[in-house]
Every structure is written in structure tokens, then in C-alpha cells.
Motif scaffolding. Sequence first.
Motif, PDB file in Angstrom:
ATOM      1  N   PHE A  72       0.850  -1.184   0.000  1.00  0.00           N
ATOM      2  CA  PHE A  72       0.000   0.000   0.000  1.00  0.00           C
ATOM      3  C   PHE A  72       0.888   1.237   0.000  1.00  0.00           C
ATOM      4  N   LEU A  73       0.611   2.140  -0.928  1.00  0.00           N
ATOM      5  CA  LEU A  73       1.348   3.393  -1.016  1.00  0.00           C
ATOM      6  C   LEU A  73       0.384   4.548  -0.768  1.00  0.00           C
ATOM      7  N   PRO A  74       0.689   5.421   0.197  1.00  0.00           N
ATOM      8  CA  PRO A  74      -0.194   6.571   0.433  1.00  0.00           C
ATOM      9  C   PRO A  74      -0.263   7.429  -0.824  1.00  0.00           C
ATOM     10  N   HIS A  75      -1.476   7.877  -1.157  1.00  0.00           N
ATOM     11  CA  HIS A  75      -1.670   8.575  -2.431  1.00  0.00           C
ATOM     12  C   HIS A  75      -2.769   9.643  -2.382  1.00  0.00           C
ATOM     13  N   ASN A  76      -3.045  10.166  -1.220  1.00  0.00           N
ATOM     14  CA  ASN A  76      -4.052  11.230  -1.062  1.00  0.00           C
ATOM     15  C   ASN A  76      -5.396  10.861  -1.680  1.00  0.00           C
ATOM     16  N   ASN A  77      -5.718   9.570  -1.689  1.00  0.00           N
ATOM     17  CA  ASN A  77      -7.003   9.093  -2.209  1.00  0.00           C
ATOM     18  C   ASN A  77      -7.250   9.507  -3.655  1.00  0.00           C
ATOM     19  N   GLU A  78      -6.175   9.542  -4.446  1.00  0.00           N
ATOM     20  CA  GLU A  78      -6.343   9.855  -5.863  1.00  0.00           C
ATOM     21  C   GLU A  78      -5.327   9.089  -6.698  1.00  0.00           C
ATOM     22  N   ASP A  79      -5.708   8.848  -7.949  1.00  0.00           N
ATOM     23  CA  ASP A  79      -4.787   8.276  -8.917  1.00  0.00           C
ATOM     24  C   ASP A  79      -5.187   8.751 -10.308  1.00  0.00           C
ATOM     25  N   TYR A  80      -4.513   8.243 -11.314  1.00  0.00           N
ATOM     26  CA  TYR A  80      -4.746   8.657 -12.691  1.00  0.00           C
ATOM     27  C   TYR A  80      -5.017   7.433 -13.545  1.00  0.00           C
ATOM     28  N   ARG A  81      -5.949   7.571 -14.465  1.00  0.00           N
ATOM     29  CA  ARG A  81      -6.194   6.545 -15.480  1.00  0.00           C
ATOM     30  C   ARG A  81      -5.829   7.167 -16.824  1.00  0.00           C
ATOM     31  N   LEU A  82      -4.898   6.535 -17.505  1.00  0.00           N
ATOM     32  CA  LEU A  82      -4.522   6.949 -18.849  1.00  0.00           C
ATOM     33  C   LEU A  82      -4.991   5.865 -19.804  1.00  0.00           C
ATOM     34  N   PHE A  83      -5.676   6.266 -20.844  1.00  0.00           N
ATOM     35  CA  PHE A  83      -6.251   5.329 -21.798  1.00  0.00           C
ATOM     36  C   PHE A  83      -5.402   5.355 -23.060  1.00  0.00           C
ATOM     37  N   VAL A  84      -4.804   4.213 -23.366  1.00  0.00           N
ATOM     38  CA  VAL A  84      -3.901   4.090 -24.510  1.00  0.00           C
ATOM     39  C   VAL A  84      -4.598   3.277 -25.598  1.00  0.00           C
ATOM     40  N   VAL A  85      -4.590   3.812 -26.817  1.00  0.00           N
ATOM     41  CA  VAL A  85      -5.119   3.096 -27.980  1.00  0.00           C
ATOM     42  C   VAL A  85      -4.111   3.249 -29.114  1.00  0.00           C
ATOM     43  N   GLY A  86      -3.654   2.120 -29.648  1.00  0.00           N
ATOM     44  CA  GLY A  86      -2.757   2.155 -30.804  1.00  0.00           C
ATOM     45  C   GLY A  86      -1.480   2.939 -30.582  1.00  0.00           C
ATOM     46  N   GLY A  87      -0.911   2.828 -29.404  1.00  0.00           N
ATOM     47  CA  GLY A  87       0.348   3.506 -29.125  1.00  0.00           C
ATOM     48  C   GLY A  87       0.220   4.995 -28.860  1.00  0.00           C
ATOM     49  N   GLU A  88      -0.986   5.441 -28.495  1.00  0.00           N
ATOM     50  CA  GLU A  88      -1.218   6.860 -28.195  1.00  0.00           C
ATOM     51  C   GLU A  88      -2.111   6.989 -26.968  1.00  0.00           C
ATOM     52  N   VAL A  89      -1.758   7.901 -26.074  1.00  0.00           N
ATOM     53  CA  VAL A  89      -2.640   8.210 -24.946  1.00  0.00           C
ATOM     54  C   VAL A  89      -3.739   9.107 -25.498  1.00  0.00           C
TER      55      VAL A  89
END
Length: 187
Positions: A72-89
Motif C-alpha cells: 500500500f502506497l499513500p496517495h491522497n485518495n487519488e490516482d490517474y487513469r490513462l487510456f492508450v489506444v494504438g500507441g497513443e494516450v
Amino acid sequence: MLADAGLPVPKTVVTESFDQAMEAVRKMGAVVVKPLFGSLGTGMVLVEDPEVAYRVFRALELGRYVYYLQEFLPHNNEDYRLFVVGGEVISAMRRRGENWKTNIACGAIAEYVEPDPVLSQLALKTAELLGADYVGVDILISHGQPYIIEANGIPGWTGLQSVTHVDIAGVLAEYAIRQVQLAINKD
């Protein structure tokens, strides 16, 4: 695989041994116990106490489950989702939760963010290493350091679609059509 390639991931232990799982808790302290197959944050448990770990792991042992533990890593109750399609975010969001789970299905709020170049490179490298045509890469920041916590081969995008101008389904469909056309033209 990601760790072997030098990408930042939390310490992770995957074992079928109750004793090894308990040792991981003793070494790492707080761990997130994840199901091997799951979605929407369902079944993830934060275990911070060895007594609780003992009970949780004995219950998993009865079902002959694999122990999949992530530090478990503290993270201020937030993270990021990056959506990659065909080698591009194609788009990214920040997810903010009321607790450590940042899944939209668990009540987190989605906020559009411009894809950060550092996080984008991590997401692209993840997709490349996995050979994924499309993937949702979840990254959290802990103590100023990004960590890849998950690569979703069947990522949900309802939360992301609600905050981005990108037509995610359209991008996926166009990509699939291009791939089919390339395959046809090869023959």
C-alpha cells in the motif's frame, strides 16, 4: 514484467503460500489484497494489521485462492487513469476517492486532466511491454513518485468518457477497422 523492465511498480507478492503471504505483510506493512480476476475495485482489501491478515489469508486459503498482495502506497485518495489506444494516450483523468479506493464504481469522482508527459510515457511503455492494442493504465503518485498500480486489458471508460471530449468508443472502433484493413491489405 513491468518491474523487470525498470518501470515503477509497488512491491508485489504473488504466492499460493499462507506463510509467504504473512511474511509479505510483516515486511511491507500495509498491503492491498487484490483478486486475480476482478473489476470496479470489488474484492480489494487493505490489510494493515497482522491479526487481520491472518484471518483474511486463512479465509483465502480455504478457497485455495492465490494471494496477490501489493504494497500500500499513500496517495491522497487519488490516482490517474490513462487510456492508450494504438500507441497513443487518447485521454486521461484523475480519480479522487473518499478513501484509498479510487475506482469510480466505489464512489470516486472523475476529473479530466491533460495527459502528463511523464505519466504518458509510463502508460505507453506499459502498453508496449504488454503488447496491448488498448489498455487503461492506472498510476498513483506516492511521495512524489509515480507508480503503475494496474494495467487493465478490458478497461472501463464510463468515468473517463464523462469528463473527456474524446469519443472513446469511436476511437476504438476506428482503430479496430484500421487494423482489419491493414491485415486485409497484407494478404
